[in-house]
Design a protein around this motif. Structure first.
Motif, PDB file in Angstrom:
ATOM      1  N   MET A 255       0.828  -1.205   0.000  1.00  0.00           N
ATOM      2  CA  MET A 255       0.000   0.000   0.000  1.00  0.00           C
ATOM      3  C   MET A 255       0.863   1.255   0.000  1.00  0.00           C
ATOM      4  N   GLY A 256       1.945   1.232   0.770  1.00  0.00           N
ATOM      5  CA  GLY A 256       2.838   2.387   0.811  1.00  0.00           C
ATOM      6  C   GLY A 256       3.456   2.677  -0.537  1.00  0.00           C
ATOM      7  N   GLU A 257       3.911   1.637  -1.224  1.00  0.00           N
ATOM      8  CA  GLU A 257       4.513   1.837  -2.548  1.00  0.00           C
ATOM      9  C   GLU A 257       3.477   2.320  -3.558  1.00  0.00           C
ATOM     10  N   ALA A 258       2.237   1.825  -3.436  1.00  0.00           N
ATOM     11  CA  ALA A 258       1.172   2.296  -4.321  1.00  0.00           C
ATOM     12  C   ALA A 258       0.872   3.770  -4.054  1.00  0.00           C
ATOM     13  N   ALA A 259       0.876   4.168  -2.775  1.00  0.00           N
ATOM     14  CA  ALA A 259       0.612   5.564  -2.426  1.00  0.00           C
ATOM     15  C   ALA A 259       1.707   6.482  -2.952  1.00  0.00           C
ATOM     16  N   VAL A 260       2.955   6.033  -2.892  1.00  0.00           N
ATOM     17  CA  VAL A 260       4.059   6.828  -3.434  1.00  0.00           C
ATOM     18  C   VAL A 260       3.906   6.971  -4.943  1.00  0.00           C
ATOM     19  N   ARG A 261       3.494   5.899  -5.632  1.00  0.00           N
ATOM     20  CA  ARG A 261       3.252   6.000  -7.083  1.00  0.00           C
ATOM     21  C   ARG A 261       2.158   7.022  -7.369  1.00  0.00           C
ATOM     22  N   ALA A 262       1.131   7.032  -6.524  1.00  0.00           N
ATOM     23  CA  ALA A 262       0.041   7.990  -6.702  1.00  0.00           C
ATOM     24  C   ALA A 262       0.554   9.422  -6.568  1.00  0.00           C
ATOM     25  N   ALA A 263       1.403   9.666  -5.571  1.00  0.00           N
ATOM     26  CA  ALA A 263       1.935  11.011  -5.359  1.00  0.00           C
ATOM     27  C   ALA A 263       2.820  11.453  -6.518  1.00  0.00           C
ATOM     28  N   LEU A 264       3.703  10.561  -6.951  1.00  0.00           N
ATOM     29  CA  LEU A 264       4.608  10.912  -8.045  1.00  0.00           C
ATOM     30  C   LEU A 264       3.854  11.119  -9.359  1.00  0.00           C
ATOM     31  N   ALA A 265       2.742  10.387  -9.521  1.00  0.00           N
ATOM     32  CA  ALA A 265       1.982  10.490 -10.768  1.00  0.00           C
ATOM     33  C   ALA A 265       1.360  11.862 -10.957  1.00  0.00           C
ATOM     34  N   CYS A 266       1.128  12.592  -9.855  1.00  0.00           N
ATOM     35  CA  CYS A 266       0.495  13.913  -9.998  1.00  0.00           C
ATOM     36  C   CYS A 266       1.452  15.045  -9.656  1.00  0.00           C
ATOM     37  N   GLY A 267       2.761  14.762  -9.651  1.00  0.00           N
ATOM     38  CA  GLY A 267       3.744  15.818  -9.391  1.00  0.00           C
ATOM     39  C   GLY A 267       3.594  16.428  -8.011  1.00  0.00           C
ATOM     40  N   TYR A 268       3.433  15.581  -7.005  1.00  0.00           N
ATOM     41  CA  TYR A 268       3.071  16.036  -5.673  1.00  0.00           C
ATOM     42  C   TYR A 268       4.245  16.646  -4.922  1.00  0.00           C
ATOM     43  N   GLU A 269       3.914  17.571  -3.992  1.00  0.00           N
ATOM     44  CA  GLU A 269       4.881  18.140  -3.055  1.00  0.00           C
ATOM     45  C   GLU A 269       4.210  18.286  -1.694  1.00  0.00           C
ATOM     46  N   GLY A 270       4.950  17.979  -0.634  1.00  0.00           N
ATOM     47  CA  GLY A 270       4.426  18.183   0.706  1.00  0.00           C
ATOM     48  C   GLY A 270       3.673  16.983   1.240  1.00  0.00           C
ATOM     49  N   ALA A 271       2.775  17.244   2.217  1.00  0.00           N
ATOM     50  CA  ALA A 271       2.026  16.190   2.895  1.00  0.00           C
ATOM     51  C   ALA A 271       0.765  15.847   2.121  1.00  0.00           C
ATOM     52  N   GLY A 272       0.503  14.545   2.011  1.00  0.00           N
ATOM     53  CA  GLY A 272      -0.724  14.082   1.369  1.00  0.00           C
ATOM     54  C   GLY A 272      -1.133  12.756   1.973  1.00  0.00           C
ATOM     55  N   THR A 273      -2.387  12.425   1.820  1.00  0.00           N
ATOM     56  CA  THR A 273      -2.895  11.164   2.346  1.00  0.00           C
ATOM     57  C   THR A 273      -3.638  10.420   1.256  1.00  0.00           C
ATOM     58  N   VAL A 274      -3.201   9.210   0.970  1.00  0.00           N
ATOM     59  CA  VAL A 274      -3.858   8.368  -0.018  1.00  0.00           C
ATOM     60  C   VAL A 274      -4.741   7.386   0.737  1.00  0.00           C
ATOM     61  N   GLU A 275      -6.038   7.454   0.481  1.00  0.00           N
ATOM     62  CA  GLU A 275      -7.001   6.640   1.210  1.00  0.00           C
ATOM     63  C   GLU A 275      -7.389   5.409   0.390  1.00  0.00           C
ATOM     64  N   PHE A 276      -7.455   4.268   1.076  1.00  0.00           N
ATOM     65  CA  PHE A 276      -7.789   2.996   0.434  1.00  0.00           C
ATOM     66  C   PHE A 276      -8.927   2.309   1.179  1.00  0.00           C
ATOM     67  N   LEU A 277      -9.695   1.519   0.459  1.00  0.00           N
ATOM     68  CA  LEU A 277     -10.591   0.546   1.059  1.00  0.00           C
ATOM     69  C   LEU A 277      -9.900  -0.810   0.982  1.00  0.00           C
ATOM     70  N   VAL A 278      -9.960  -1.567   2.082  1.00  0.00           N
ATOM     71  CA  VAL A 278      -9.313  -2.881   2.130  1.00  0.00           C
ATOM     72  C   VAL A 278     -10.391  -3.911   2.469  1.00  0.00           C
ATOM     73  N   ASP A 279     -10.558  -4.918   1.610  1.00  0.00           N
ATOM     74  CA  ASP A 279     -11.598  -5.912   1.869  1.00  0.00           C
ATOM     75  C   ASP A 279     -11.090  -6.989   2.828  1.00  0.00           C
ATOM     76  N   MET A 280     -11.942  -7.954   3.156  1.00  0.00           N
ATOM     77  CA  MET A 280     -11.605  -8.958   4.157  1.00  0.00           C
ATOM     78  C   MET A 280     -10.453  -9.858   3.726  1.00  0.00           C
TER      79      MET A 280
END
Length: 651
Positions: A255-280
């Motif tokens: 999940m952490g690596e996916a969140a970092v990909r999300a941040a880099l994909a939008c040219g992010y800077e600073g603090a951000g939170t990537v929210e996920f739903l996790v099933d059973m």
């Protein structure tokens, strides 16, 4: 080098940012509405500028007024906090155009992640798992109804531009879809000015897990663990903890690596939170990205030992991230709850009024983020959150135990809070086992009778009578009365109870009907009463405000009204003259002023509640001695509105 920071926010987040900024040597500037002139964040800042009246649209959402405040004070950077303009791309651009450094991501990232439709497409392209659904260009009702057939039910209808549960609907069947689309569009348009919708396959009973990410201008991005925010009410977070009791080390890394990909994909800077739903089965799906600091960031700070606001300011200055991914470690467990002025027993209705006493508990591993103090007023204009109460421990159980104790020992007199409700959640066996999902509160507390006001025991009535006799703040009680048997009348939850107090030295016996309770006063000082109860020494905090008495003991809090010397209501012309709100609601109009002469039955105040207007009428003729409310104010049940005194006849 940046030197002066303007915080474009209020309350606890403004206080939080100011404290870190001052510790780092920044000069700070607060902005405030007329209603917040004496607020804590205003007093803590080096400088402060009024930006408008109480209404949010005319003050904290007034971008031009905030930018003008920056110009007046010479601020060179702006921290948006969270809420208000924090995820407004136009405001971020306006700051940049004004020559100010915006302590947050670039406007392009805010704009992209502000659209659920566009962000979901971008995440798919970045290889981040997303919930199956429909996010096409054509979002007409006909197209969505057709797409729903392909997705299958149950599904979620969501506002593309929104969050916080607004414009969101769970649809169980095709027959419910058309009506829910209409309602979701209306909510989305009203809340966000945009009625675009998307559809997602419903993930039933999921975990809501979010990843804290940080990125700098040098191409570096890291994640700082996860937070579990599954305990929610009406899609609003109630409890947040880090790390998640459900997430394994392998899932955390994925999940952490996916969140970092999300941040880099939008040219992010600073603090951000990537929210996920996790099933059973621990499959995770991108939900949204919040392009700001989160309310629940303290739990991440406590388990990483990092100051995320300091990280934000460093990134805004162009510095590289303080740590690499390998240097970030997690230590212990932290849990946060949001202490609100609200009434769980009556639909969690927001409460307003003066906070007569606010005393956070003290102890190892406790942290309070708050923007209020004793004497402050909870305004109807803003969110009624009083504080974030956070506990850290080496283990999850240690954090839970500390948090329960903190909630039980925190004193709030003057407004009803959700304190008892929060402690019940943390003590619940399902939560304790780490098994709480997003449906936990609905199933565990939907019809819980313990959320309703409980009848006071004879012990609590005896303590109330005892504290009433002692008085406080210069108000005398009955303790100096010469009689050995003193009759007392207390109004408790709308019911008048007659008590008898018998005193002999420091010993008291309090009776109500067939019940009797004995206690001994050991000591009392400054609102703290110490009694000896069956050989056990106990402490009780109390505060008297007019005829209202607030008490806290045994991990419980309650309030009573002293009506001993008030005439009985009911007969013509013999009402108490103390007119109270019959239910929670909003004051539509106040028709009298202090000094006015009124007749019995005359309408004095109009209260709106449950979509109806309720006249509050004089219960006796007399003169208005006090008006304790105003038009537009949110009031709580039993709150004093108007006082009437008897007209003295001249002889």
């Amino acid at each position: 080098m940046l030197k002066k920071l303007l915080i474009a926010n209020r309350g606890e987040i403004a206080v939080r940012v100011i404290r870190t900024a001052k510790a780092l040597g920044y000069r700070t500037v607060a902005v405030y509405s007329e209603a917040d002139a004496n607020a804590m964040h205003v007093e803590l800042a080096d400088e402060a500028v009024c930006i408008g009246p109480a209404q949010v649209s005319a003050s904290y959402l007034n971008a031009e007024a905030i930018l003008d405040a920056a110009r007046k004070t010479g601020a060179d950077c702006v921290h948006p906090g969270y809420g208000f303009l924090s995820e407004n791309s136009a405001f971020a651009k306006a700051c940049k155009d004004a020559g100010l450094v915006f302590v947050g991501p670039p406007e392009s990232a805010i704009e992209l992640m502000g659209s659920k439709r566009r962000s979901k497409i971008a995440m798919q392209e970045a290889g981040v798992p997303v919930v199956p659904g429909y996010e096409g260009d054509n979002a007409s009702d006909d197209e969505l109804i057709q797409a729903a057939t392909d997705i299958g039910f149950p599904l979620m209808v969501k506002a593309s531009a929104g969050g916080g549960g607004r414009g969101m609907r769970l649809v169980e069947s095709e027959a419910e879809l058309a009506d829910n689309l209409k309602r979701a569009r209306s909510e989305a348009k009203q809340a966000f000015g945009d009625d675009e919708l998307i559809l997602e396959k419903a993930v039933i009973e999921p975990r809501h897990v979010e990843i804290q990410v940080f990125a700098d201008r040098h191409g570096n991005a890291v994640y700082l663990g996860e937070r579990d925010c599954s305990v929610q009410r009406r899609h609003q977070k109630v409890v947040e903890e880090a790390p998640s009791p459900f997430v394994t080390p392998e899932l955390r890394q994925a999940m952490g690596e996916a969140a970092v990909r999300a941040a880099l994909a939008c040219g992010y800077e600073g603090a951000g939170t990537v929210e996920f739903l996790v099933d059973m089965d621990r499959n995770f799906y991108f939900l949204e990205m919040n392009t700001r600091l989160q309310v629940e960031h303290p739990v991440t700070e406590l388990i990483t030992g990092q100051d995320l606001v300091a990280w934000q300011l460093a990134v805004a200055e162009g510095q590289p991230l303080p740590l690499t991914q390998e240097e970030i470690t997690l230590n212990g467990h932290a849990i946060e709850v949001r202490l609100y002025a609200e009434d769980p027993a009556h639909g969690f209705t927001p409460q307003t009024g003066e906070i007569h006493r606010f005393e956070p508990a003290e102890g190892e591993g406790l942290r309070y983020d708050t923007g209020v103090r004793s004497g402050d007023t909870v305004s109807p204009h803003y969110d009624p959150m009083l504080a974030k109460v956070i506990a850290w421990g080496q283990t999850r159980d240690e954090a839970r135990r500390r948090l329960i104790r903190a909630l039980e020992d925190t004193t709030v007199f003057g407004v009803t809070t959700n304190r008892w409700f929060l402690s019940r959640i943390i003590a619940d066996d399902t939560f304790g086992a780490g098994e709480a999902t997003t449906g936990f509160l609905q199933s565990a507390f939907a019809d819980d009778p313990s959320l309703s006001p409980q009848k006071l025991s004879i012990r609590e009535l005896a303590l109330s009578a005892c504290a009433l006799g002692l008085g406080n703040s210069g108000q005398g009680g009955w303790s100096n009365a010469p009689a050995t048997v003193i009759p007392i009348k207390l109004e408790v939850q709308g019911e008048t109870l007659e008590l008898k107090v018998r005193k002999s030295g420091t010993s008291l016996s309090v009776s109500h009907g067939d019940e009797e309770y004995h206690l001994e006063v050991h000591s009392h000082c400054d609102g703290l009463l110490c009694i000896i109860d069956n050989g056990v020494r106990q402490r009780c905090q109390y505060h008297r405000q007019g005829d209202s008495l607030y008490l806290q003991a045994f991990g419980q809090s309650w309030s009573v009204r002293d009506v001993t010397h008030q005439p009985a209501a009911g007969s013509a012309g013999t009402g108490s003259g103390k007119l109270q709100a019959s239910m929670d609601g909003a004051i539509i109009d106040v028709l009298v002023a202090e000094g006015d002469t009124v007749e019995q039955g005359q309408t004095l105040v109009i209260l709106e509640a449950m979509k109806m207007e309720h006249p509050v009428k004089a219960d006796r003729p007399g003169v208005v001695a006090g008006v304790h409310t105003r038009a537009g104010e949110q009031v709580r049940r039993s709150q004093l509105l108007v006082e009437i005194t008897v007209i003295e006849e001249k002889t």
